[in-house]
Write a protein that holds these residues in place. Structure first.
Motif, PDB file in Angstrom:
ATOM      1  N   ALA A   1      11.343   0.798  15.163  1.00 41.80           N
ATOM      2  CA  ALA A   1       9.901   1.432  15.121  1.00 41.80           C
ATOM      3  C   ALA A   1       9.748   2.794  16.046  1.00 41.80           C
ATOM      4  O   ALA A   1       8.985   3.699  15.431  1.00 41.80           O
ATOM      5  CB  ALA A   1       9.114   0.464  15.978  1.00 41.80           C
ATOM      6  N   VAL A   2      10.506   2.928  16.908  1.00 40.59           N
ATOM      7  CA  VAL A   2      10.617   4.393  17.561  1.00 40.59           C
ATOM      8  C   VAL A   2      10.731   5.423  16.660  1.00 40.59           C
ATOM      9  O   VAL A   2      10.272   6.402  16.487  1.00 40.59           O
ATOM     10  CB  VAL A   2      11.136   4.264  18.757  1.00 40.59           C
ATOM     11  CG1 VAL A   2      11.382   5.555  19.587  1.00 40.59           C
ATOM     12  CG2 VAL A   2      10.352   3.287  19.908  1.00 40.59           C
TER      13      VAL A   2
ATOM     14  N   GLY B   1       5.938  10.209  11.624  1.00 40.58           N
ATOM     15  CA  GLY B   1       4.705  10.530  12.432  1.00 40.58           C
ATOM     16  C   GLY B   1       3.666   9.642  12.243  1.00 40.58           C
ATOM     17  O   GLY B   1       3.766   8.669  11.697  1.00 40.58           O
ATOM     18  N   PRO B   2       2.455   9.851  13.354  1.00 42.80           N
ATOM     19  CA  PRO B   2       1.823   8.763  13.436  1.00 42.80           C
ATOM     20  C   PRO B   2       0.687   8.808  12.144  1.00 42.80           C
ATOM     21  O   PRO B   2       0.018   7.567  11.847  1.00 42.80           O
ATOM     22  CB  PRO B   2       0.793   9.073  14.492  1.00 42.80           C
ATOM     23  CG  PRO B   2       1.185  10.586  14.825  1.00 42.80           C
ATOM     24  CD  PRO B   2       2.371  10.898  14.282  1.00 42.80           C
ATOM     25  N   GLU B   3       0.527   9.646  11.495  1.00 41.11           N
ATOM     26  CA  GLU B   3      -0.196   9.729  10.236  1.00 41.11           C
ATOM     27  C   GLU B   3       0.423   9.079   8.703  1.00 41.11           C
ATOM     28  O   GLU B   3      -0.326   8.291   8.233  1.00 41.11           O
ATOM     29  CB  GLU B   3      -0.500  11.248   9.595  1.00 41.11           C
ATOM     30  CG  GLU B   3      -1.180  12.120  10.603  1.00 41.11           C
ATOM     31  CD  GLU B   3      -0.324  12.823  11.737  1.00 41.11           C
ATOM     32  OE1 GLU B   3       0.690  12.923  11.503  1.00 41.11           O
ATOM     33  OE2 GLU B   3      -0.796  12.967  12.796  1.00 41.11           O
TER      34      GLU B   3
ATOM     35  N   ALA C   1       3.401   3.876   5.153  1.00 41.67           N
ATOM     36  CA  ALA C   1       5.067   3.595   5.021  1.00 41.67           C
ATOM     37  C   ALA C   1       5.221   2.136   5.264  1.00 41.67           C
ATOM     38  O   ALA C   1       5.851   1.317   4.562  1.00 41.67           O
ATOM     39  CB  ALA C   1       5.765   4.438   5.701  1.00 41.67           C
ATOM     40  N   ALA C   2       4.592   1.596   6.460  1.00 38.05           N
ATOM     41  CA  ALA C   2       4.638   0.361   6.574  1.00 38.05           C
ATOM     42  C   ALA C   2       3.845  -0.687   5.621  1.00 38.05           C
ATOM     43  O   ALA C   2       4.449  -1.442   5.251  1.00 38.05           O
ATOM     44  CB  ALA C   2       4.049   0.205   8.177  1.00 38.05           C
ATOM     45  N   ARG C   3       2.605  -0.120   5.208  1.00 44.44           N
ATOM     46  CA  ARG C   3       2.007  -0.819   4.012  1.00 44.44           C
ATOM     47  C   ARG C   3       2.853  -0.811   2.766  1.00 44.44           C
ATOM     48  O   ARG C   3       2.989  -2.089   2.088  1.00 44.44           O
ATOM     49  CB  ARG C   3       0.730  -0.226   4.024  1.00 44.44           C
ATOM     50  CG  ARG C   3      -0.067  -0.975   2.966  1.00 44.44           C
ATOM     51  CD  ARG C   3      -1.485  -0.322   2.869  1.00 44.44           C
ATOM     52  NE  ARG C   3      -2.414  -0.178   4.030  1.00 44.44           N
ATOM     53  CZ  ARG C   3      -2.629   1.180   4.453  1.00 44.44           C
ATOM     54  NH1 ARG C   3      -2.448   2.160   3.808  1.00 44.44           N
ATOM     55  NH2 ARG C   3      -3.002   1.645   5.759  1.00 44.44           N
TER      56      ARG C   3
ATOM     57  N   LEU D   1       8.245  -5.648   0.239  1.00 41.99           N
ATOM     58  CA  LEU D   1       9.022  -6.993   0.670  1.00 41.99           C
ATOM     59  C   LEU D   1       8.379  -8.305   0.033  1.00 41.99           C
ATOM     60  O   LEU D   1       8.790  -9.179  -0.247  1.00 41.99           O
ATOM     61  CB  LEU D   1       9.092  -7.024   2.102  1.00 41.99           C
ATOM     62  CG  LEU D   1      10.048  -6.228   2.795  1.00 41.99           C
ATOM     63  CD1 LEU D   1       9.998  -5.897   4.357  1.00 41.99           C
ATOM     64  CD2 LEU D   1      11.313  -6.289   2.442  1.00 41.99           C
ATOM     65  N   GLY D   2       6.867  -8.193  -0.105  1.00 44.96           N
ATOM     66  CA  GLY D   2       6.214  -9.435  -0.620  1.00 44.96           C
ATOM     67  C   GLY D   2       6.579  -9.267  -2.088  1.00 44.96           C
ATOM     68  O   GLY D   2       6.624 -10.693  -2.503  1.00 44.96           O
ATOM     69  N   GLN D   3       6.762  -8.430  -2.665  1.00 44.70           N
ATOM     70  CA  GLN D   3       6.907  -8.566  -4.331  1.00 44.70           C
ATOM     71  C   GLN D   3       8.520  -8.972  -4.354  1.00 44.70           C
ATOM     72  O   GLN D   3       8.671  -9.872  -5.326  1.00 44.70           O
ATOM     73  CB  GLN D   3       6.876  -7.107  -4.950  1.00 44.70           C
ATOM     74  CG  GLN D   3       5.486  -6.684  -5.149  1.00 44.70           C
ATOM     75  CD  GLN D   3       5.473  -5.352  -5.947  1.00 44.70           C
ATOM     76  OE1 GLN D   3       6.382  -4.592  -5.753  1.00 44.70           O
ATOM     77  NE2 GLN D   3       4.093  -4.915  -6.189  1.00 44.70           N
TER      78      GLN D   3
END
Length: 100
Positions: free
Chosen positions: A13-14, A21-23, A28-30, A36-38
């Motif tokens: 995560a770090v 970057g925070p934006e 990217a996580a979504r 992964l869901g697919q």
């Protein structure tokens, strides 16, 4: 399968936060979560299909064995060996005269 502990997840995560970057990190996580869901849904569908195929009743093999036997009997031909096959053909052709 993979032993991933809390410290490894925190390290990933770090690094992701530093690289993306925070934006861009939430996007990217979504995207990763959707992928992964697919993949999980595809694996579940594949597993269900295999289980359905396994649960099919066994086919009656007697008609298939009779068909195989009939085919094998039909294929059995009394043929001459390949070396002798050219001899009858040569005997039928007229001999040419004057050819050396």
């Amino acid at each position: 399968m993979f032993e991933v502990g809390f410290t490894e997840l925190l390290l990933v995560a770090v690094v992701a936060l530093l690289v993306l970057g925070p934006e861009r990190l939430p996007v990217a996580a979504r995207t990763l979560g959707r992928g992964l869901g697919q993949a999980r849904r595809a694996m579940n569908a594949l597993r269900a299909q295999v289980e359905r195929e396994i649960d099919l009743p066994a086919l009656d093999s007697a008609p298939l064995q009779k068909l195989e036997q009939d085919l094998r009997q039909g294929i059995r031909l009394e043929a001459e060996p390949a070396n002798d096959a050219a001899a009858p053909l040569a005997a039928k052709l007229p001999a040419k005269e004057g050819v050396s």
